[in-house]
Design an enzyme around this catalytic site. Structure first.
Site, mmCIF file in Angstrom:
data_model
loop_
_atom_site.group_PDB
_atom_site.id
_atom_site.type_symbol
_atom_site.label_atom_id
_atom_site.label_comp_id
_atom_site.label_asym_id
_atom_site.label_seq_id
_atom_site.Cartn_x
_atom_site.Cartn_y
_atom_site.Cartn_z
ATOM 1 N N HIS A 1 0.880 -1.189 0.000
ATOM 2 C CA HIS A 1 0.000 0.000 0.000
ATOM 3 C C HIS A 1 0.909 1.228 0.000
ATOM 4 C CE1 HIS A 1 -3.490 2.370 0.620
ATOM 5 N NE2 HIS A 1 -3.808 2.070 1.854
ATOM 6 N N HIS B 1 -2.482 -2.331 -9.777
ATOM 7 C CA HIS B 1 -3.409 -1.705 -8.828
ATOM 8 C C HIS B 1 -4.661 -2.546 -8.759
ATOM 9 C CE1 HIS B 1 -5.765 1.394 -6.837
ATOM 10 N NE2 HIS B 1 -4.602 1.923 -6.518
ATOM 11 N N ASP C 1 2.688 5.437 -7.007
ATOM 12 C CA ASP C 1 3.940 5.337 -6.266
ATOM 13 C C ASP C 1 5.160 5.159 -7.150
ATOM 14 O OD1 ASP C 1 2.954 5.694 -3.731
ATOM 15 O OD2 ASP C 1 2.260 3.628 -3.617
HETATM 16 N N1 CMC Z 1 4.502 -7.103 -10.455
HETATM 17 C C1 CMC Z 1 4.363 -8.308 -11.069
HETATM 18 N N2 CMC Z 1 3.206 -8.982 -11.132
HETATM 19 C C2 CMC Z 1 2.145 -8.415 -10.557
HETATM 20 C C3 CMC Z 1 2.204 -7.171 -9.921
HETATM 21 C C4 CMC Z 1 3.441 -6.505 -9.889
HETATM 22 N N3 CMC Z 1 3.563 -5.328 -9.290
HETATM 23 N N4 CMC Z 1 0.973 -6.844 -9.438
HETATM 24 C C5 CMC Z 1 0.170 -7.882 -9.762
HETATM 25 N N5 CMC Z 1 0.873 -8.818 -10.441
HETATM 26 C C6 CMC Z 1 0.353 -10.053 -11.035
HETATM 27 C C7 CMC Z 1 0.077 -11.079 -9.965
HETATM 28 O O1 CMC Z 1 1.208 -11.895 -9.718
HETATM 29 C C8 CMC Z 1 -1.070 -11.839 -10.587
HETATM 30 O O2 CMC Z 1 -0.527 -12.690 -11.582
HETATM 31 P P1 CMC Z 1 -1.180 -14.155 -11.827
HETATM 32 O O3 CMC Z 1 -2.562 -13.863 -12.331
HETATM 33 O O4 CMC Z 1 -0.282 -14.795 -12.799
HETATM 34 O O5 CMC Z 1 -1.182 -14.832 -10.484
HETATM 35 C C9 CMC Z 1 -1.877 -10.764 -11.312
HETATM 36 O O6 CMC Z 1 -0.903 -9.735 -11.625
HETATM 37 C C10 CMC Z 1 -2.998 -10.174 -10.479
HETATM 38 O O7 CMC Z 1 -2.444 -9.734 -9.239
HETATM 39 P P2 CMC Z 1 -3.231 -9.648 -7.869
HETATM 40 O O8 CMC Z 1 -2.291 -9.913 -6.737
HETATM 41 O O9 CMC Z 1 -4.471 -10.482 -7.953
HETATM 42 O O10 CMC Z 1 -3.663 -8.145 -7.853
HETATM 43 P P3 CMC Z 1 -4.225 -7.369 -6.598
HETATM 44 O O11 CMC Z 1 -5.315 -6.503 -7.099
HETATM 45 O O12 CMC Z 1 -4.538 -8.281 -5.463
HETATM 46 O O13 CMC Z 1 -2.966 -6.493 -6.133
HETATM 47 C C11 CMC Z 1 -1.470 -4.729 -5.806
HETATM 48 C C12 CMC Z 1 -2.856 -5.143 -6.323
HETATM 49 C C13 CMC Z 1 -1.342 -3.208 -5.883
HETATM 50 C C14 CMC Z 1 -1.306 -5.146 -4.333
HETATM 51 C C15 CMC Z 1 -0.398 -5.422 -6.678
HETATM 52 O O14 CMC Z 1 -0.511 -5.008 -8.025
HETATM 53 C C16 CMC Z 1 1.020 -5.174 -6.166
HETATM 54 O O15 CMC Z 1 1.489 -5.900 -5.296
HETATM 55 N N6 CMC Z 1 1.732 -4.114 -6.710
HETATM 56 C C17 CMC Z 1 3.040 -3.776 -6.234
HETATM 57 C C18 CMC Z 1 2.911 -2.928 -4.985
HETATM 58 C C19 CMC Z 1 2.445 -1.531 -5.277
HETATM 59 O O16 CMC Z 1 2.944 -0.865 -6.182
HETATM 60 N N7 CMC Z 1 1.491 -1.043 -4.462
HETATM 61 C C20 CMC Z 1 0.985 0.320 -4.569
HETATM 62 C C21 CMC Z 1 -0.440 0.365 -4.952
HETATM 63 S S1 CMC Z 1 -0.932 2.010 -5.416
HETATM 64 C C22 CMC Z 1 -0.812 2.919 -3.989
HETATM 65 C C23 CMC Z 1 -1.837 2.564 -2.989
HETATM 66 O O17 CMC Z 1 -3.039 2.688 -3.300
HETATM 67 O O18 CMC Z 1 -1.457 2.200 -1.881
#
Ligand code: CMC
Length: 428
Positions: free
Chosen positions: A268, A307, A363
């Site tokens: 986050h 995201h 970010d």
């Molecule tokens: N790098 C590589 N792969 C990713 C990433 C990433 N940053 N984010 C998601 N994926 C992949 C994930 O492995 C999954 O792949 P598969 O379908 O093969 O298993 C697919 O994309 C869907 O991911 P998810 O985990 O279901 O997505 P989510 O909606 O639960 O997670 C997130 C959202 C923001 C936590 C995630 O994208 C992430 O961890 N990003 C990196 C951390 C980050 O930049 N966070 C800041 C968010 S914006 C600021 C805020 O609002 O706090």
């Protein structure tokens, strides 16, 4: 019933139910009537991570993740960031309408009036180790504020709520600045209410022995824009925490400390810090393809990408990228920016990221700007928290004035053992 309904047939019993659809949503409690046996609990929905559950009705922030749209109270973020100041945005987010000149002056004066901390706060901050993470200090200090303002417990009194809102918006940058100055072994700087919100914050952080600190106007405006971009983002992890804790009628200082704790995590608000560490680890453009391969193998995530809601370019990231150019004209170009731009270019062409709709988020570039402005990485989530304080408070107020809201209390699917006999320790 109108045709705004959903007909559900339970194949276990052959019974059919008609459930109302309002705002493209069904009420989870309407599922409860669906039972096999009369004394069953009734059907629930299972939604880890709340990916498809609306927890409230809100009029604060609109996001269309597929189209990359973000609006505060109906105003597109691009217009707010272009035309507004942070305090004007705060008024808009909290009150629901843009202030006229008189309202803005009153609002600014009310916040300035609370721009100080009790002297005992210095002793509190001094109690932390010099290398304490600044977000840990911020979270603790925000909770400690609660003990100084017992009237904040009167959450049903609109006057008391307003006072808490003014206090928190005024005091969070001071907490943050004290935490920073303590970590640097520098004396605390008293606020100068004549300066803008961002300008005063820069003074409290970076003033040395100047007779009068004058913030650089480009950096002051850049910080103001960053605060605006972080002001609210509807029901994310920290905002939902603010609402959940607020729903137990805890005071807003404690609820905000909990929200800030949720923001601390690297998935986050801790992501901007993680982005910077990642860019440093990559070190040079030549290492990017190898790094991306490791991300694709699932070794780690590309921080600042992806995201939960945006499946398109985060509109905040676009504005930040523009702000970065202005900041670098003052501070000089940061070599990490070149790595970030190349990383973004390669990732946006890569099948893995395209297929999953992973775009840079807010970010991805904010950390590079913060670093260029002289902030240590531990300060990044704190900066996020200062801006987001406004959204947390607006959402908290909306929760308390919403007659449908009750104490937050999710259900579970229990899959563990039942009815076991206690075994004395010597027999285990
Ligand atoms: N790098 C590589 N792969 C990713 C990433 C990433 N940053 N984010 C998601 N994926 C992949 C994930 O492995 C999954 O792949 P598969 O379908 O093969 O298993 C697919 O994309 C869907 O991911 P998810 O985990 O279901 O997505 P989510 O909606 O639960 O997670 C997130 C959202 C923001 C936590 C995630 O994208 C992430 O961890 N990003 C990196 C951390 C980050 O930049 N966070 C800041 C968010 S914006 C600021 C805020 O609002 O706090």
């Amino acid at each position: 019933m109108s045709n705004e309904t959903l007909t559900i047939t339970d194949n276990r019993t052959g019974r059919t139910y008609e459930i109302a659809v309002e705002h493209e949503t069904i009420r989870a409690l309407d599922l409860r009537q669906i039972k096999v046996q009369e004394d069953d609990f009734g059907l629930m929905s299972y939604d880890p991570g709340y990916v498809n559950t609306a927890s409230c009705k809100s009029s604060i922030t609109f996001i269309d993740g597929a189209r990359g749209v973000l609006e505060y109270r109906g105003y597109p973020i691009e217009q707010v960031a272009e035309n507004g100041s942070f305090l004007e945005t705060a008024y808009l987010v909290i009150h629901g309408a843009l202030p006229n000149r008189e309202q803005l002056d009153e609002w600014t004066a009310a916040i300035r009036q609370h721009m100080y901390l009790h002297e005992n706060f210095k002793a509190l901050i001094n109690g932390f180790r010099h290398d304490a993470h600044l977000m840990g200090v911020f979270v603790s200090a925000a909770a400690a504020l609660s003990t100084f303002y017992p009237d904040a417990k009167q959450i049903h009194d609109p006057q008391a709520r307003r006072r808490s809102i003014h206090r928190l918006i005024a005091k969070v940058p001071i907490l943050a600045a004290y935490a920073y100055r303590h970590s640097m072994g520098m004396p605390y700087v008293e606020p100068d209410p004549e300066l803008s919100y961002a300008g005063n914050f820069l003074r409290m952080l970076f003033m040395r022995n100047e007779a009068r600190y004058k913030p650089n106007p480009v950096l002051e405006r850049a910080l103001d824009i960053l605060f605006i971009l972080h002001a609210d983002h509807e029901q994310n992890c920290s905002t939902s925490t603010m609402r959940l804790v607020g729903s137990s009628h805890a005071d807003p200082f404690c609820a905000l400390a909990a929200a800030a704790a949720a923001l601390y995590g690297p998935l986050h608000g801790g992501a901007n810090e993680a982005v910077l560490r990642m860019l440093r680890e990559i070190g040079s453009k030549d290492n990017i393809p190898g790094y991306i391969e490791r991300v694709k193998k699932g070794e780690f995530r590309l921080m600042g990408f992806g995201h939960r809601v945006y499946k398109n370019y985060d509109p905040r990231a676009r504005i930040i990228k523009r702000t970065a150019d202005e900041v670098f004209e003052v501070t000089g170009r940061n070599p990490l920016l070149d790595i970030a731009i190349e990383l973004e270019r390669i990732a946006l062409e890569d099948e893995y990221f395209v297929k999953r709709k992973l775009y840079p988020n807010v970010d991805f570039y904010s950390g590079i700007i913060y670093q260029a402005m002289g902030f240590p990485v531990e300060m990044f989530p704190v900066l996020f928290a200062i801006g987001r304080t406004v959204g947390w408070l607006a959402q908290w107020q909306e929760l308390l004035t919403d007659k449908e809201q009750r104490i937050g209390r999710p259900r579970q699917i229990y899959l563990g053992a039942r009815g076991r006999e206690w075994v004395p320790i010597e027999k285990r």
